[in-house]
Design an enzyme around this catalytic site. Sequence first.
Site, short mmCIF file in Angstrom:
data_model
loop_
_atom_site.label_atom_id
_atom_site.label_comp_id
_atom_site.label_asym_id
_atom_site.label_seq_id
_atom_site.Cartn_x
_atom_site.Cartn_y
_atom_site.Cartn_z
N LYS A 129 0.75 -1.30 -0.02
CA LYS A 129 -0.13 0.09 -0.07
C LYS A 129 0.70 1.21 -0.09
O LYS A 129 1.92 1.06 0.45
CB LYS A 129 -0.97 -0.03 1.21
CG LYS A 129 -2.07 1.00 0.98
CD LYS A 129 -3.27 0.23 0.41
CE LYS A 129 -4.19 0.91 0.11
NZ LYS A 129 -5.43 0.32 -0.24
N ASP A 169 -7.03 4.22 -4.59
CA ASP A 169 -7.75 4.17 -3.21
C ASP A 169 -8.58 5.39 -2.86
O ASP A 169 -8.86 6.35 -3.85
CB ASP A 169 -6.79 3.86 -2.27
CG ASP A 169 -7.38 3.34 -0.55
OD1 ASP A 169 -7.90 2.22 -0.78
OD2 ASP A 169 -7.53 4.12 0.08
P1 NDP Z 1 -12.96 7.82 -2.90
O1 NDP Z 1 -11.93 8.93 -2.75
O2 NDP Z 1 -13.64 7.35 -4.17
O3 NDP Z 1 -14.17 8.06 -1.83
C1 NDP Z 1 -14.09 8.19 -0.51
C2 NDP Z 1 -15.50 8.68 0.04
O4 NDP Z 1 -15.22 8.40 1.44
C3 NDP Z 1 -15.73 10.14 -0.36
O5 NDP Z 1 -17.08 10.22 -0.43
C4 NDP Z 1 -15.08 10.71 0.97
O6 NDP Z 1 -15.88 11.96 1.17
C5 NDP Z 1 -15.49 9.78 1.92
N1 NDP Z 1 -14.52 9.89 3.22
C6 NDP Z 1 -13.17 9.83 3.10
N2 NDP Z 1 -12.92 10.14 4.28
C7 NDP Z 1 -13.89 10.09 5.35
C8 NDP Z 1 -13.83 10.70 6.54
N3 NDP Z 1 -12.96 10.63 7.32
N4 NDP Z 1 -15.38 10.65 6.94
C9 NDP Z 1 -16.49 10.68 6.05
N5 NDP Z 1 -16.14 10.31 4.70
C10 NDP Z 1 -15.06 10.20 4.57
O7 NDP Z 1 -12.35 6.45 -2.27
P2 NDP Z 1 -12.86 4.91 -2.41
O8 NDP Z 1 -14.49 4.75 -2.61
O9 NDP Z 1 -12.02 4.25 -3.60
O10 NDP Z 1 -12.53 4.21 -1.29
C11 NDP Z 1 -13.54 4.17 0.06
C12 NDP Z 1 -13.06 3.08 0.95
O11 NDP Z 1 -12.74 1.97 0.41
C13 NDP Z 1 -11.60 3.30 1.61
O12 NDP Z 1 -11.68 2.82 2.93
C14 NDP Z 1 -10.80 2.48 0.64
O13 NDP Z 1 -9.59 1.92 1.49
C15 NDP Z 1 -11.57 1.44 0.37
N6 NDP Z 1 -11.61 0.42 -0.67
C16 NDP Z 1 -11.27 1.01 -2.10
C17 NDP Z 1 -11.13 0.25 -3.18
C18 NDP Z 1 -11.07 0.78 -4.75
O14 NDP Z 1 -10.90 -0.11 -5.50
N7 NDP Z 1 -11.17 1.96 -4.60
C19 NDP Z 1 -10.85 -1.44 -3.03
C20 NDP Z 1 -11.23 -1.72 -1.46
C21 NDP Z 1 -11.30 -0.89 -0.41
P3 NDP Z 1 -15.16 13.41 0.86
O15 NDP Z 1 -15.34 13.55 -0.61
O16 NDP Z 1 -15.57 14.16 1.83
O17 NDP Z 1 -13.38 13.22 0.81
O1 2IT Z 2 -8.06 -1.53 -0.66
C1 2IT Z 2 -7.92 -2.06 -1.93
O2 2IT Z 2 -7.85 -3.20 -1.90
C2 2IT Z 2 -7.83 -1.25 -2.97
N1 2IT Z 2 -7.70 0.04 -2.84
C3 2IT Z 2 -7.53 -1.97 -4.42
C4 2IT Z 2 -6.28 -2.22 -4.67
C5 2IT Z 2 -5.78 -2.63 -6.02
O3 2IT Z 2 -4.61 -2.78 -6.05
O4 2IT Z 2 -6.60 -2.62 -6.71
#
Ligand code: NDP
Ligand code: 2IT
Length: 449
Positions: A129, A169
């Site tokens: 990461k 992420d």
């Molecule tokens: P994005 O940046 O696309 O979206 C994040 C969202 O979460 C935004 O709406 C953001 O709001 C909100 N957010 C972030 N921090 C906070 C906080 N402290 N309190 C409340 N809301 C918050 O990220 P992702 O959708 O990619 O990721 C979301 C989660 O999923 C993370 O935990 C990530 O690690 C996990 N994840 C992502 C994967 C992926 O493929 N993208 C895969 C597996 C897990 P704001 O606009 O206000 O910042």
């Molecule tokens: O938390 C996660 O699994 C991710 N942000 C996706 C990682 C990836 O390599 O697609």
Amino acid sequence: MAINNAYLNGIYEELAARYAEQTEFLEAVHEVLETLVPVVEADPRYEQQNIIGRMVEPERTILFRVPWVDDAGKVQVNRGYRVQFNSAIGPYKGGLRFRNNVNLSIIKFLGFEQIFKNALTTLPMGGGKGGSDFDPKGKSDAEVMRFCQSFMTELVKHIGPDTDVPAGDIGVGAREIGYMFGQYKRLTNSFTGVLTGKGLTYGGSLARTQATGFGLCYFANAYLKANGQSFEGKTVIVSGSGNVATYANQKATQLGGKVIAMSDSNGYIVDENGIDFKVIQVIKEQKRARIKTYLDYVPTAKYVEGCKGIWTVKADIAMPCATQNEIDEESAKAIVANGAIGVFEGANMPCTPEAIAVIKGAGLLYSPGKASNAGGVATSGLEMSQNSERLSWTFDEVDSKLKGIMETIYADCAAAAEKYATAGDIQAGANIAGFLKVAEAMLAQGVCY
Ligand code: NDP
Ligand code: 2IT
């Protein structure tokens, strides 16, 4: 809280003393180690070869300065991170997070979780990461580009298609991946699948954008089905409104659920008629605006300032898709009191240990992120396969592979829970199933790391 095994507890205590300030990392390690007690007791090799002591220490940690020039001509400095945690079963694989609160503890917790998650996908990917305390929010495209180019100018020395393959992420989506890919290509004079989540015109995979949210719902659906339930007719809370949340909404709705609440870090919206994911796409992907502007599209909806209150909305299913520790004990109690049937994690570690105890204690279904959000990295693995064979598969091909992978992960977690822990304990099952695969590979390779 002491872990009920001298070997595991000793490792945790030593880690807690050495990295006392890394609270998120310690939380993630404790959560895994306490579920490994029956595994370590069943097989003495893990202690003899100190597999756990090796697993909690990253193979390599890279910290670097990221200087860049803002639109006013001022030189800014951020911190860059890449933690290459475990390469026992494949090249390091895991996302990059750009957000102002990023620090080594957060990157290490995410990297540690990634080891087990990637093993669960059944694909050959190790755990890693990275990221930066740079926040793309409020920056111009040109600033984001200059930052991404500077970040990659250092990262290029440490990654490669067979070494370490980053992805997105929080704060890293298609735009950031594109800028970083362009800079990698320029610096190395090579066009390889070194990043995943790429655009479709330059090696990206169909369905990668949707994969984490879709995968979450495929996993939840399998878990619900095994318990005589489904999404049909259920109300759903999806926190966040980013990549994971948007496509969790789409798939939960397709499966018959109704998503009535979503959020960002400023507040949450409630729309009892169901939130159309296409409106969220416009607000977040096109306009990069705040969730409160949903009211411009649907004036009958409600907006409440402050993101934590979303867990007080009455719903059948909770899917936290924003960030770590967003559901604390109080929020978990509210979810239980509202009669929910399950909490399925889309984010990484969104529930505090106290919240998990409340949720499981009340008999709700509970799936940890490392199992239920594995669809994103699994589809990244499928993107790597397509890049290697220089072919691209159709949306339906990728989507059906994703569905199969998520159903297999559910089955593997359930089987491991039944064999080593308590039947139905998907949290323990996920940790154990992921651990066993990595541990066997480490044993076979000797003391190389
Ligand atoms: P994005 O940046 O696309 O979206 C994040 C969202 O979460 C935004 O709406 C953001 O709001 C909100 N957010 C972030 N921090 C906070 C906080 N402290 N309190 C409340 N809301 C918050 O990220 P992702 O959708 O990619 O990721 C979301 C989660 O999923 C993370 O935990 C990530 O690690 C996990 N994840 C992502 C994967 C992926 O493929 N993208 C895969 C597996 C897990 P704001 O606009 O206000 O910042
Ligand atoms: O938390 C996660 O699994 C991710 N942000 C996706 C990682 C990836 O390599 O697609």
